[in-house]
Design a protein around this motif. Structure first.
Motif, PDB file in Angstrom:
ATOM      1  N   ALA A 135       0.858  -1.192   0.000  1.00  0.00           N
ATOM      2  CA  ALA A 135       0.000   0.000   0.000  1.00  0.00           C
ATOM      3  C   ALA A 135       0.894   1.242   0.000  1.00  0.00           C
ATOM      4  CB  ALA A 135      -0.936   0.004   1.206  1.00  0.00           C
ATOM      5  N   LEU A 136       0.278   2.380  -0.328  1.00  0.00           N
ATOM      6  CA  LEU A 136       1.019   3.627  -0.464  1.00  0.00           C
ATOM      7  C   LEU A 136       1.454   4.142   0.906  1.00  0.00           C
ATOM      8  CD1 LEU A 136       1.967   5.975  -2.302  1.00  0.00           C
ATOM      9  CD2 LEU A 136      -0.263   7.022  -1.927  1.00  0.00           C
ATOM     10  N   LEU A 137       2.742   4.452   1.015  1.00  0.00           N
ATOM     11  CA  LEU A 137       3.282   5.061   2.233  1.00  0.00           C
ATOM     12  C   LEU A 137       3.451   6.561   2.039  1.00  0.00           C
ATOM     13  CD1 LEU A 137       4.445   4.700   5.087  1.00  0.00           C
ATOM     14  CD2 LEU A 137       6.696   4.402   4.023  1.00  0.00           C
ATOM     15  N   PHE A 138       4.212   6.993   1.025  1.00  0.00           N
ATOM     16  CA  PHE A 138       4.393   8.399   0.691  1.00  0.00           C
ATOM     17  C   PHE A 138       4.475   8.520  -0.823  1.00  0.00           C
ATOM     18  CE2 PHE A 138       6.408   8.255   4.957  1.00  0.00           C
ATOM     19  CZ  PHE A 138       5.595   9.186   5.589  1.00  0.00           C
ATOM     20  N   THR A 139       4.097   9.678  -1.329  1.00  0.00           N
ATOM     21  CA  THR A 139       4.180   9.963  -2.749  1.00  0.00           C
ATOM     22  C   THR A 139       4.663  11.388  -2.949  1.00  0.00           C
ATOM     23  OG1 THR A 139       2.970   9.917  -4.854  1.00  0.00           O
ATOM     24  CG2 THR A 139       1.794  10.753  -2.929  1.00  0.00           C
TER      25      THR A 139
ATOM     26  N   PRO B  77      14.007  13.698  -3.788  1.00  0.00           N
ATOM     27  CA  PRO B  77      15.018  12.623  -3.749  1.00  0.00           C
ATOM     28  C   PRO B  77      15.680  12.463  -2.391  1.00  0.00           C
ATOM     29  CG  PRO B  77      15.216  13.894  -5.773  1.00  0.00           C
ATOM     30  CD  PRO B  77      14.215  14.612  -4.926  1.00  0.00           C
ATOM     31  N   SER B  78      15.955  13.564  -1.706  1.00  0.00           N
ATOM     32  CA  SER B  78      16.591  13.455  -0.389  1.00  0.00           C
ATOM     33  C   SER B  78      15.662  12.785   0.617  1.00  0.00           C
ATOM     34  CB  SER B  78      16.986  14.848   0.105  1.00  0.00           C
ATOM     35  OG  SER B  78      15.839  15.699   0.168  1.00  0.00           O
ATOM     36  N   ASP B  79      14.376  13.135   0.594  1.00  0.00           N
ATOM     37  CA  ASP B  79      13.423  12.508   1.507  1.00  0.00           C
ATOM     38  C   ASP B  79      13.245  11.030   1.183  1.00  0.00           C
ATOM     39  OD1 ASP B  79      13.054  14.905   2.801  1.00  0.00           O
ATOM     40  OD2 ASP B  79      11.314  15.476   1.596  1.00  0.00           O
ATOM     41  N   ALA B  80      13.166  10.697  -0.115  1.00  0.00           N
ATOM     42  CA  ALA B  80      13.005   9.288  -0.495  1.00  0.00           C
ATOM     43  C   ALA B  80      14.206   8.464  -0.046  1.00  0.00           C
ATOM     44  CB  ALA B  80      12.811   9.179  -2.006  1.00  0.00           C
ATOM     45  N   ALA B  81      15.431   9.022  -0.179  1.00  0.00           N
ATOM     46  CA  ALA B  81      16.628   8.294   0.249  1.00  0.00           C
ATOM     47  C   ALA B  81      16.625   8.077   1.763  1.00  0.00           C
ATOM     48  CB  ALA B  81      17.882   9.056  -0.180  1.00  0.00           C
ATOM     49  N   ALA B  82      16.230   9.098   2.515  1.00  0.00           N
ATOM     50  CA  ALA B  82      16.213   8.961   3.969  1.00  0.00           C
ATOM     51  C   ALA B  82      15.160   7.949   4.426  1.00  0.00           C
ATOM     52  CB  ALA B  82      15.964  10.318   4.614  1.00  0.00           C
TER      53      ALA B  82
ATOM     54  N   ASN C 188       7.331   5.490  -9.744  1.00  0.00           N
ATOM     55  CA  ASN C 188       7.421   6.876 -10.225  1.00  0.00           C
ATOM     56  C   ASN C 188       8.831   7.445 -10.050  1.00  0.00           C
ATOM     57  OD1 ASN C 188       4.655   6.777 -10.809  1.00  0.00           O
ATOM     58  ND2 ASN C 188       4.101   7.589  -8.802  1.00  0.00           N
ATOM     59  N   GLY C 189       9.813   6.629 -10.434  1.00  0.00           N
ATOM     60  CA  GLY C 189      11.181   7.115 -10.364  1.00  0.00           C
ATOM     61  C   GLY C 189      11.683   7.338  -8.951  1.00  0.00           C
ATOM     62  N   GLY C 190      11.139   6.626  -7.987  1.00  0.00           N
ATOM     63  CA  GLY C 190      11.568   6.779  -6.607  1.00  0.00           C
ATOM     64  C   GLY C 190      10.786   7.812  -5.826  1.00  0.00           C
ATOM     65  N   ALA C 191       9.824   8.486  -6.455  1.00  0.00           N
ATOM     66  CA  ALA C 191       9.036   9.500  -5.749  1.00  0.00           C
ATOM     67  C   ALA C 191       7.900   8.904  -4.932  1.00  0.00           C
ATOM     68  CB  ALA C 191       8.469  10.524  -6.727  1.00  0.00           C
ATOM     69  N   THR C 192       7.561   7.626  -5.163  1.00  0.00           N
ATOM     70  CA  THR C 192       6.486   6.954  -4.445  1.00  0.00           C
ATOM     71  C   THR C 192       7.050   5.708  -3.785  1.00  0.00           C
ATOM     72  OG1 THR C 192       4.831   7.754  -6.015  1.00  0.00           O
ATOM     73  CG2 THR C 192       4.214   5.876  -4.639  1.00  0.00           C
TER      74      THR C 192
END
Length: 514
Positions: free
Chosen positions: A54-58, A62-67, A83-87
């Protein structure tokens, strides 16, 4: 617990006896079936063990996704990127827990600023810095407000304010604002939502007019702004809203009689968007039913003469007494008008010109005692059908092909699938084992029948030898040992008891001899 060699030998002997009951072809089929069952069970177990994500964040930076992914890896939580790491997706039963953990770690970082940044202003802050911070705060507040609209994932607002020129009196440089909205896949904003964004932006910025607000979506479509004629969109939105309202009323009326999903309603209305102004003069009538008269002016004049003789220019008779006479003359005039009233009427655009309604009901759901004519009359009353205006109502009944079943929510569907997959795999394994056991049992019964049949035939062939004469003296005498007759059923009893097995053995013999 130690396993004794005798137990191993016993199990090995049992396995050998079990396998000896199969032919070569049956052994090959058994091995292939077992391998297939193992593979199918492995596939089912792997599919049932895979969690539902299920969706956690979208729309993450990039810095937030890496963390966030680093934190998930540290906590040994499986995740998927889209979505290229954004979701980021995580197992459905861990969404709430991981959101709380990310919030405790300050993730994702708050990239949208608001009026809270003004709390950090100091006494030594320059006027230019204060104006820049106020502009950032205003844009951030607008972005947060517009993001709450359904279908909008993120917003970028840019406001153009005039330069702060203290000594420039009469500065009339107009302000402007541009709004870029990112929408969910497959979603589009309605005309009302676009106008809401324009109104929110214009109301939040002092001196900003609605005509100076530009709204565009992430696909590059210009939704509102200077030079955009939204008359057609407004008319289309009004027509759609009217059709939907009438359709909802008729659907609710029919659902109460036929049940949900047993009627299809289509509405096509023509609205008049011309603004008409009418001015009319009305005559006012009194209580007696006659027009009211209002006198606007009154003129009166009178003349009086006293003396001898008749006054000059007077032809009217005079009254004389003793050589003297008097003259009196008066006149009056009135100017009157009928009371009138001027009335001006302005018709709002969007009036109904005519409407066409088509209704199809499920004939199988029509209750007893309710006719189509009654339903048609009720629909006409609900929709406000006026034949003189040109309204058309088409009402018919036909059996529906199928009734759409209630949709299963993804959560219930995943739970149902997860619970059934292991059970189906176990059932399949048990079915294959039962078929193999049945085939082995039949093979053992056929082998036993064949062995018993051969023994019976051998005994019948050796029985006459027991009654032969003893050997002559010319040959070395061999002590005769009579062959004991094996206690057991006769050939006839074996054939009667195991007719199918005996027939199978005989067919095999005939096939071998031919």
């Amino acid at each position: 617990m130690a396993v004794l060699p005798t137990d191993v030998s016993r199990m090995r002997e049992s396995a050998r006896r079990f396998a000896s009951g199969f032919s070569r072809g049956q052994k090959v089929v058994t091995v292939v079936s077992l391998v297939g069952v193992v593979l199918v069970a492995f596939v089912f177990m792997s599919l049932s063990g895979k969690p539902t994500y299920a969706l956690l964040f979208t729309n993450l930076q990039p810095s937030d996704a890496a963390a966030i992914t680093q934190q998930l890896a540290t906590d040994h939580v499986p995740y998927e990127l889209q979505n290229g790491g954004a979701t980021i997706l995580v197992p459905q039963n861990m969404v709430d827990q991981q959101r709380l953990a990310a919030a405790a770690a300050g993730l994702p970082s708050q990239t949208t600023v608001g009026l809270s940044i003004l709390d950090k202003e100091g006494l030594t802050t320059s006027q230019l810095t204060q104006q820049a911070d106020y502009l950032r705060a205003l844009q951030g507040e607008l972005e947060q407000t517009i993001d709450s609209i359904s279908g909008v994932t993120s917003t970028q607002v840019s406001i153009a304010l005039p330069a702060n020129q203290t000594f420039a009196l009469g500065n009339t440089t107009p302000t402007g604002a541009s709004v870029l909205v990112n929408l969910q896949p497959g979603h589009s904003l309605t005309y009302g939502q676009v106008q809401a964004i324009v109104s929110l932006t214009a109301s939040a910025v002092p001196g900003l007019s609605r005509s100076a607000v530009t709204v565009a979506d992430s696909n590059g479509n210009l939704l509102a702004g200077p030079g955009v004629n939204d008359t057609g969109a407004a008319q289309s939105s009004a027509s759609t809203a009217y059709d939907s309202a009438v359709q909802a009323r008729i659907g609710a009326y029919l659902a109460g009689v036929l049940g949900a999903g047993n009627a299809d309603v289509q509405v096509n209305a023509q609205l008049d968007f011309n603004q008409v102004s009418t001015r009319s003069n009305l005559i006012l009538y009194g209580k007696n039913g006659k027009p009211e008269v209002v006198c606007t002016s009154t003129q009166q004049s009178s003349e009086k003469y006293t003396g001898t003789g008749a006054p000059a220019g007077v032809t009217a008779p005079t009254t004389t007494t003793g050589g003297t006479g008097t003259y009196t003359q008066g006149s009056s005039s009135k100017t009157c008008e009928t009371s009138t009233q001027t009335q001006s009427t302005v018709e709002a655009p969007g009036g109904l010109v005519s409407q066409s309604i088509a209704v199809l009901v499920n004939s199988r759901s029509l209750p007893k005692g309710v006719s189509l004519a009654q339903l048609r009359s009720g629909v006409a009353a609900v929709a406000g059908i006026q034949p003189k205006r040109g309204d058309v109502l088409s009402f018919s009944a036909a059996p529906f092909k199928s009734t759409t079943p209630a949709a299963v929510t993804p959560a219930k569907k995943s739970i149902l699938t997860t619970a059934l997959r292991p059970g189906l795999a176990l059932l399949l394994v048990l079915l294959v084992l039962f078929l193999l056991w049945r085939a082995s049992r039949r093979a053992r019964k056929a082998a036993l029948a064949q062995e018993a049949l051969l023994d019976s035939f051998a005994l019948e062939q050796l029985a006459p030898l027991a009654h032969m004469d003893p050997p002559t003296g010319e040959l070395p005498a061999i002590p005769y040992v009579p062959v004991p007759r094996r206690a057991g059923p006769s050939v006839q009893e074996i054939v009667d008891a195991q007719s199918e097995e005996v027939a199978s053995v005989l067919r095999d013999w005939l096939h071998q001899t031919t």
